[in-house]
Enzyme design. Structure first.
Site, short mmCIF file in Angstrom:
data_model
loop_
_atom_site.label_atom_id
_atom_site.label_comp_id
_atom_site.label_asym_id
_atom_site.label_seq_id
_atom_site.Cartn_x
_atom_site.Cartn_y
_atom_site.Cartn_z
N CYS A 1 33.30 65.65 57.16
CA CYS A 1 32.38 65.87 56.04
C CYS A 1 30.93 65.49 56.33
CB CYS A 1 32.90 65.12 54.82
SG CYS A 1 34.64 65.45 54.54
N HIS B 1 27.81 66.18 50.16
CA HIS B 1 29.08 66.79 50.57
C HIS B 1 29.91 67.02 49.30
CE1 HIS B 1 33.07 67.37 52.01
NE2 HIS B 1 33.48 66.17 51.62
N ASN C 1 36.82 71.82 48.63
CA ASN C 1 36.21 70.96 49.64
C ASN C 1 36.49 71.58 51.00
OD1 ASN C 1 35.75 69.02 51.61
ND2 ASN C 1 36.45 67.31 50.35
#
Lengths: 75, 346
Positions: B114, B264, B294
């Protein structure tokens, strides 16, 4: 946030009617005390008391009252 | 010379798993609950034979088709992935060949999750400002779904597969358009977001494939992705606000000077908590993950592309980017948005 308000917030986290939890309840007996509720509790302590409660601390809690103590909620 | 973030495109695999699909699979997790916690409506999942390089090539081709640049103009490929096609060769080398990028180009993979986009921008900026490259193709590509056990709702509800392709190009500018950079690492967090087997340390075995059910009813083996959500959440609480303050101090700016903040895109619950904790106005806090979930290192470029398409980025806007997660690893930077640069490279 008062102890009573904090308890109400934990009621919500574990999907119980407002006013259910009093403090002496055992966490392992709460059906909805799971990883999502744990994250919610960490957020609750952070937002309202500015306290970062670690997951290790939470794992060491046996009762709802232990959670309040970890979050430094006044009696 | 300085690097300019000249163009972004992204690619999502065709197969979609909607929140309704998951709610059907996991009784007790209604649509409203999943939506409330994750803010994710759809996740795109790579087909069995579709790998990171395939997603990477599709994203890069979209970049070329947009007119931003040509394969011939690329002189360096940086590819961020934790789900490479092979242990070796390097995925970036396969992508160079498939895209027809000159053999004179450099290419490398780097393994981050990430935080990967921030590190990619930093590496690209370094290559350009030191004169080693003029047009860097930064690709982020992940197929985390291949690590995830179908009965593990804790991660299935969150992660989606994707690739993003970003063009970093050299511009003659008095000051840097990307930076300063702030990086951080704490390997003690490694076990909290991990695929424990399949590498050299612990090869996959029949034993490692044994399924275990956790207290929340999630099923997985050591061969699957494991995420300790509470630990990751605590890590972000302790790290992200501090990182934002340090970045602003390093840049000599305040949050008032920042026009758009793109973190993120982990999940809505975490993002909203961080935003409120740092008193970042909702108007400048950009969230764009409901259509893809995500996507690990691709969340920031996907959100940036979304912001551009929504007209949220004007020329000269200061954009804060913050990546954080697996490792633990984190990074943050500021981008001075230049729409002129986004018109492409000849």
């Amino acid at each position: 946030m008062t102890r009573k308000q904090f308890l109400h917030s934990i009621d919500k986290l574990v999907e119980l009617p407002k006013g259910t939890l009093q403090g002496m309840e055992k966490l392992h007996e709460l059906e909805r005390w799971n990883s999502m509720a744990m994250i919610g509790f960490i957020a609750l302590a952070d937002t309202n008391n500015g306290v970062t409660v670690s997951p290790t601390q939470i794992m060491g809690c046996a009762t709802v009252a232990d959670l309040l103590k970890a979050a430094q909620v006044d009696n | 010379m300085h690097a300019s973030l000249a163009a972004i495109e992204y690619f999502l695999p065709q197969r979609v798993v909607s929140t309704s699909d998951l709610a059907e699979e996991f009784p007790g997790w209604p649509v409203e609950k999943i939506d409330d916690k994750t803010g994710i409506r759809e996740r795109h999942i790579a087909a069995p034979e579709e790998c990171s390089s395939d997603l990477a090539v599709s994203a890069a081709r979209q970049l070329f088709e947009s007119g931003a640049c040509t394969p011939e103009s690329i002189d360096f490929v940086l590819l961020c992935t934790q789900s490479p096609d092979y242990f070796l060769p390097t995925t970036a080398c396969l992508v160079q060949d498939r895209l027809g990028i000159p053999t004179t180009a450099g290419a490398l993979d780097f393994n981050l999750g990430c935080s990967g986009y921030i590190y990619g921008l930093g590496l690209g900026q370094g290559l350009i400002s030191s004169g080693q490259a003029s047009n860097v193709l930064l690709i982020t590509a992940e197929t985390y779904s291949k690590f995830i056990h179908p009965r593990d709702k804790s991660v299935r509800t969150i992660f989606g597969d994707a690739a993003a392709a970003t063009l970093l190009t050299a511009v003659d500018s008095e000051s840097a358009l990307i930076g300063p950079f702030l990086y951080g690492t704490d390997g003690r967090g490694g076990p909290n977001l991990i695929v424990a087997t399949g590498g050299m340390r612990k090869p996959r075995t029949d034993q490692s494939a044994e399924l275990v059910e956790d207290e929340s009813g999630n099923v997985r083996s050591s061969d699957n992705l494991f995420m300790n959500g509470a630990e990751i959440f605590t890590f972000t609480l302790l790290t992200v606000p501090k990182t934002v303050c340090q970045l602003l101090a390093k840049a000599g700016l305040t949050m008032d000077d920042v026009d758009l903040v793109v973190f993120h895109q982990a999940n809505r619950y975490m993002l909203e908590h961080l935003r409120a904790k740092m008193n970042i106005p909702t108007a400048k806090f950009y969230v764009a993950m409901s259509h893809c979930g995500n996507t690990v290192s691709s969340t920031i470029p996907i959100a940036l592309k979304h912001a551009v398409s929504q007209g949220k980025l004007r020329d000269g806007a200061v954009v804060m980017l913050v990546g954080f997660g697996v490792g633990y690893s984190w990074g943050a930077t500021l981008v001075r948005w230049q729409s002129v640069g986004n018109h492409g490279v000849a």
